[in-house]
Design a protein around this motif. Structure first.
Motif, PDB file in Angstrom:
ATOM      1  N   ASP A  56       2.500  12.407  15.282  1.00 60.04           N
ATOM      2  CA  ASP A  56       3.819  13.040  16.303  1.00 60.04           C
ATOM      3  C   ASP A  56       3.065  13.596  17.655  1.00 60.04           C
ATOM      4  OD1 ASP A  56       5.689  11.892  14.456  1.00 60.04           O
ATOM      5  OD2 ASP A  56       6.003  13.990  13.454  1.00 60.04           O
ATOM      6  N   ARG A  57       2.156  14.352  17.365  1.00 61.15           N
ATOM      7  CA  ARG A  57       1.566  14.952  18.510  1.00 61.15           C
ATOM      8  C   ARG A  57       0.933  13.882  19.464  1.00 61.15           C
ATOM      9  NH1 ARG A  57      -0.167  19.023  14.920  1.00 61.15           N
ATOM     10  NH2 ARG A  57      -2.311  18.297  15.152  1.00 61.15           N
ATOM     11  N   PHE A  58       0.564  12.682  18.809  1.00 62.07           N
ATOM     12  CA  PHE A  58      -0.303  11.701  19.910  1.00 62.07           C
ATOM     13  C   PHE A  58       0.785  10.825  20.486  1.00 62.07           C
ATOM     14  CE2 PHE A  58      -4.559  12.276  17.490  1.00 62.07           C
ATOM     15  CZ  PHE A  58      -4.995  12.931  18.512  1.00 62.07           C
ATOM     16  N   GLY A  59       2.094  10.986  20.045  1.00 60.13           N
ATOM     17  CA  GLY A  59       3.148  10.173  20.387  1.00 60.13           C
ATOM     18  C   GLY A  59       3.604   8.868  19.675  1.00 60.13           C
ATOM     19  N   TYR A  60       3.428   8.872  18.328  1.00 55.33           N
ATOM     20  CA  TYR A  60       3.520   7.941  17.303  1.00 55.33           C
ATOM     21  C   TYR A  60       4.921   8.172  16.767  1.00 55.33           C
ATOM     22  CZ  TYR A  60      -1.085   5.639  18.024  1.00 55.33           C
ATOM     23  OH  TYR A  60      -2.221   5.084  18.251  1.00 55.33           O
ATOM     24  N   ASP A  61       5.457   7.408  16.173  1.00 49.20           N
ATOM     25  CA  ASP A  61       6.565   7.887  15.384  1.00 49.20           C
ATOM     26  C   ASP A  61       5.944   7.965  13.985  1.00 49.20           C
ATOM     27  OD1 ASP A  61       8.969   8.074  13.719  1.00 49.20           O
ATOM     28  OD2 ASP A  61       9.542   5.920  13.922  1.00 49.20           O
ATOM     29  N   SER A  62       5.838   8.906  13.276  1.00 52.60           N
ATOM     30  CA  SER A  62       4.999   9.080  12.049  1.00 52.60           C
ATOM     31  C   SER A  62       5.726   9.300  10.875  1.00 52.60           C
ATOM     32  CB  SER A  62       3.906  10.242  12.182  1.00 52.60           C
ATOM     33  OG  SER A  62       3.148  10.248  11.394  1.00 52.60           O
ATOM     34  N   LYS A  63       5.584   8.435   9.802  1.00 51.81           N
ATOM     35  CA  LYS A  63       6.489   8.589   8.524  1.00 51.81           C
ATOM     36  C   LYS A  63       5.279   8.851   7.496  1.00 51.81           C
ATOM     37  CE  LYS A  63      10.391   5.751   9.680  1.00 51.81           C
ATOM     38  NZ  LYS A  63      10.331   5.830  10.904  1.00 51.81           N
ATOM     39  N   ILE A  64       5.724   9.212   6.229  1.00 47.27           N
ATOM     40  CA  ILE A  64       4.908   9.512   4.942  1.00 47.27           C
ATOM     41  C   ILE A  64       5.382   8.482   4.002  1.00 47.27           C
ATOM     42  CG2 ILE A  64       4.255  11.043   3.145  1.00 47.27           C
ATOM     43  CD1 ILE A  64       4.161  13.186   5.323  1.00 47.27           C
ATOM     44  N   GLU A  65       4.665   7.954   3.131  1.00 46.77           N
ATOM     45  CA  GLU A  65       5.172   7.235   1.796  1.00 46.77           C
ATOM     46  C   GLU A  65       5.947   6.084   2.425  1.00 46.77           C
ATOM     47  OE1 GLU A  65       4.018   7.389  -1.130  1.00 46.77           O
ATOM     48  OE2 GLU A  65       2.863   9.154  -0.832  1.00 46.77           O
ATOM     49  N   VAL A  66       5.252   5.127   3.035  1.00 44.60           N
ATOM     50  CA  VAL A  66       5.945   4.075   3.614  1.00 44.60           C
ATOM     51  C   VAL A  66       5.652   2.721   2.892  1.00 44.60           C
ATOM     52  CG1 VAL A  66       6.118   2.280   5.641  1.00 44.60           C
ATOM     53  CG2 VAL A  66       5.610   4.890   5.982  1.00 44.60           C
ATOM     54  N   ALA A  67       6.527   2.062   2.423  1.00 40.16           N
ATOM     55  CA  ALA A  67       6.571   0.911   1.568  1.00 40.16           C
ATOM     56  C   ALA A  67       5.807  -0.280   2.118  1.00 40.16           C
ATOM     57  CB  ALA A  67       7.972   0.118   1.234  1.00 40.16           C
ATOM     58  N   THR A  68       4.916  -0.785   1.316  1.00 41.53           N
ATOM     59  CA  THR A  68       3.878  -1.618   1.670  1.00 41.53           C
ATOM     60  C   THR A  68       4.278  -3.047   1.568  1.00 41.53           C
ATOM     61  OG1 THR A  68       2.840  -1.929  -0.488  1.00 41.53           O
ATOM     62  CG2 THR A  68       1.806  -0.257   1.012  1.00 41.53           C
ATOM     63  N   GLY A  69       5.462  -3.302   0.765  1.00 41.92           N
ATOM     64  CA  GLY A  69       5.755  -4.641   0.495  1.00 41.92           C
ATOM     65  C   GLY A  69       5.526  -4.994  -1.011  1.00 41.92           C
ATOM     66  N   TYR A  70       4.977  -6.083  -1.404  1.00 35.59           N
ATOM     67  CA  TYR A  70       4.978  -6.399  -2.892  1.00 35.59           C
ATOM     68  C   TYR A  70       3.555  -5.838  -3.344  1.00 35.59           C
ATOM     69  CZ  TYR A  70       9.391  -8.989  -2.841  1.00 35.59           C
ATOM     70  OH  TYR A  70      10.464  -9.591  -2.925  1.00 35.59           O
ATOM     71  N   ARG A  71       3.449  -5.606  -4.631  1.00 29.66           N
ATOM     72  CA  ARG A  71       2.163  -4.962  -5.262  1.00 29.66           C
ATOM     73  C   ARG A  71       2.350  -5.263  -6.798  1.00 29.66           C
ATOM     74  NH1 ARG A  71       0.786   1.123  -6.065  1.00 29.66           N
ATOM     75  NH2 ARG A  71       1.943   0.600  -7.761  1.00 29.66           N
ATOM     76  N   ARG A  72       1.398  -6.086  -7.458  1.00 31.53           N
ATOM     77  CA  ARG A  72       1.639  -6.614  -8.591  1.00 31.53           C
ATOM     78  C   ARG A  72       2.987  -7.271  -9.022  1.00 31.53           C
ATOM     79  NH1 ARG A  72      -1.108  -1.294 -11.386  1.00 31.53           N
ATOM     80  NH2 ARG A  72      -3.430  -1.390 -10.737  1.00 31.53           N
ATOM     81  N   ARG A  73       3.261  -8.163  -8.024  1.00 30.34           N
ATOM     82  CA  ARG A  73       4.468  -8.776  -8.135  1.00 30.34           C
ATOM     83  C   ARG A  73       5.796  -7.946  -8.188  1.00 30.34           C
ATOM     84  NH1 ARG A  73       0.772 -11.135 -10.979  1.00 30.34           N
ATOM     85  NH2 ARG A  73       1.002 -10.669 -12.738  1.00 30.34           N
ATOM     86  N   ARG A  74       5.585  -6.712  -7.875  1.00 33.13           N
ATOM     87  CA  ARG A  74       6.887  -5.720  -7.785  1.00 33.13           C
ATOM     88  C   ARG A  74       7.012  -5.257  -6.324  1.00 33.13           C
ATOM     89  NH1 ARG A  74       5.729  -2.431 -12.571  1.00 33.13           N
ATOM     90  NH2 ARG A  74       6.016  -0.671 -10.787  1.00 33.13           N
ATOM     91  N   TYR A  75       8.182  -4.842  -5.839  1.00 30.41           N
ATOM     92  CA  TYR A  75       8.140  -4.288  -4.604  1.00 30.41           C
ATOM     93  C   TYR A  75       8.002  -2.657  -4.653  1.00 30.41           C
ATOM     94  CZ  TYR A  75       9.380  -3.448   0.320  1.00 30.41           C
ATOM     95  OH  TYR A  75       9.700  -2.952   1.580  1.00 30.41           O
ATOM     96  N   SER A  76       6.844  -2.158  -4.721  1.00 27.06           N
ATOM     97  CA  SER A  76       6.411  -0.818  -5.162  1.00 27.06           C
ATOM     98  C   SER A  76       5.390   0.128  -4.411  1.00 27.06           C
ATOM     99  CB  SER A  76       6.417  -0.704  -6.458  1.00 27.06           C
ATOM    100  OG  SER A  76       5.170  -1.286  -7.002  1.00 27.06           O
ATOM    101  N   GLY A  77       4.541  -0.576  -3.657  1.00 25.87           N
ATOM    102  CA  GLY A  77       3.487  -0.230  -3.222  1.00 25.87           C
ATOM    103  C   GLY A  77       4.054   0.815  -2.026  1.00 25.87           C
ATOM    104  N   ARG A  78       3.194   1.910  -1.731  1.00 23.03           N
ATOM    105  CA  ARG A  78       3.474   2.743  -0.456  1.00 23.03           C
ATOM    106  C   ARG A  78       2.044   2.938   0.071  1.00 23.03           C
ATOM    107  NH1 ARG A  78       8.362   4.332  -0.161  1.00 23.03           N
ATOM    108  NH2 ARG A  78       9.663   4.048  -2.012  1.00 23.03           N
ATOM    109  N   PHE A  79       2.058   3.170   1.503  1.00 25.20           N
ATOM    110  CA  PHE A  79       1.136   3.923   2.427  1.00 25.20           C
ATOM    111  C   PHE A  79       1.330   5.184   2.275  1.00 25.20           C
ATOM    112  CE2 PHE A  79       1.150  -0.556   4.375  1.00 25.20           C
ATOM    113  CZ  PHE A  79      -0.037  -1.085   3.917  1.00 25.20           C
ATOM    114  N   ASP A  80       0.151   5.878   2.421  1.00 22.36           N
ATOM    115  CA  ASP A  80       0.584   7.507   2.353  1.00 22.36           C
ATOM    116  C   ASP A  80       1.015   7.900   3.974  1.00 22.36           C
ATOM    117  OD1 ASP A  80      -0.680   8.406  -0.081  1.00 22.36           O
ATOM    118  OD2 ASP A  80      -2.748   8.116   0.415  1.00 22.36           O
ATOM    119  N   VAL A  81       0.643   7.322   5.033  1.00 22.67           N
ATOM    120  CA  VAL A  81       1.177   7.606   6.119  1.00 22.67           C
ATOM    121  C   VAL A  81       1.125   6.523   7.083  1.00 22.67           C
ATOM    122  CG1 VAL A  81       0.707   9.155   8.204  1.00 22.67           C
ATOM    123  CG2 VAL A  81       0.260  10.047   6.004  1.00 22.67           C
ATOM    124  N   MET A  82       2.121   6.314   7.930  1.00 17.99           N
ATOM    125  CA  MET A  82       2.050   5.229   8.906  1.00 17.99           C
ATOM    126  C   MET A  82       2.541   5.818  10.356  1.00 17.99           C
ATOM    127  SD  MET A  82       3.723   1.583   8.830  1.00 17.99           S
ATOM    128  CE  MET A  82       3.653   0.535  10.400  1.00 17.99           C
TER     129      MET A  82
END
Length: 195
Positions: A56-82
């Motif tokens: 946020d301080r660097f001018g980004y829109d920052s989010k925690i626990e962002v969905a990655t898409g499919y993981r192990r054939r289920r939509y459940s993966g998350r990135f810690d921060v984006m």
């Protein structure tokens, strides 16, 4: 807390390397003193919040626990921060934060398409991995933080371990007959942007 320079293993492909001044700022932010007697989960949550606030301080829109898409054939993966750019121009940056050499995190980051930069914040005891062959891993930046800088008890007495291995494959594919075969040829998250 630390005056030592960060241990940064830049992406093997130079076009995907994060700027060292950004890495130094992330390192400074994450190694600020932590509360005493913090649990592993509390430490992870605090590091996520610090990364998000820095974005946020660097001018980004920052989010925690962002969905990655499919993981192990289920939509459940998350990135810690984006971090997503607010006004175009730069690529988003996705982060995973781990205290051990986690194949799951490496796979999530390795599967990110060329629509984002990626940084794995690793605070374990492994030394630098060998140069990867898989293109998804060649675009991965790794910031290794000494565990003792994050308040991990007795970690200064531990010795560094051998380099962590890369996962064998990024993309399992179904062979004829329904069995899995492994080929690093598929593209992850190409169907839409990482938002």
């Amino acid at each position: 807390m630390s005056s030592a320079p960060p241990t940064f293993w830049p992406a093997a492909d130079a076009a995907w390397r994060l700027d060292r001044s950004l890495i130094a700022a992330i390192h400074r932010e994450l190694t600020r003193p932590l509360p005493k007697r913090i649990t592993k989960l509390q430490r992870h949550d605090l590091l996520q919040r610090r990364l998000s606030e820095l974005g946020d301080r660097f001018g980004y829109d920052s989010k925690i626990e962002v969905a990655t898409g499919y993981r192990r054939r289920r939509y459940s993966g998350r990135f810690d921060v984006m971090w997503s750019p607010r006004e175009g121009g730069s690529l988003p940056i996705v982060f995973e934060v781990d205290s051990c050499w986690r194949h799951e995190s490496l796979l999530k980051l390795g599967r990110v398409s060329e629509e984002a930069l990626k940084l794995w914040v690793y605070y374990g005891m492994r030394s630098a991995p060998p140069e990867p062959i898989e293109p998804g891993f060649r675009r991965l930046n790794i910031l290794r933080i000494e565990p003792w800088l994050l308040g991990m008890k007795d970690s200064q007495r531990l010795r560094h371990l051998e380099p962590g291995p890369w996962p064998e494959v990024l993309y399992p594919r179904r062979a004829e007959g329904g069995t899995l075969r492994f080929e690093p040829t598929a593209t992850f998250m190409r169907s839409g942007p990482i938002v």
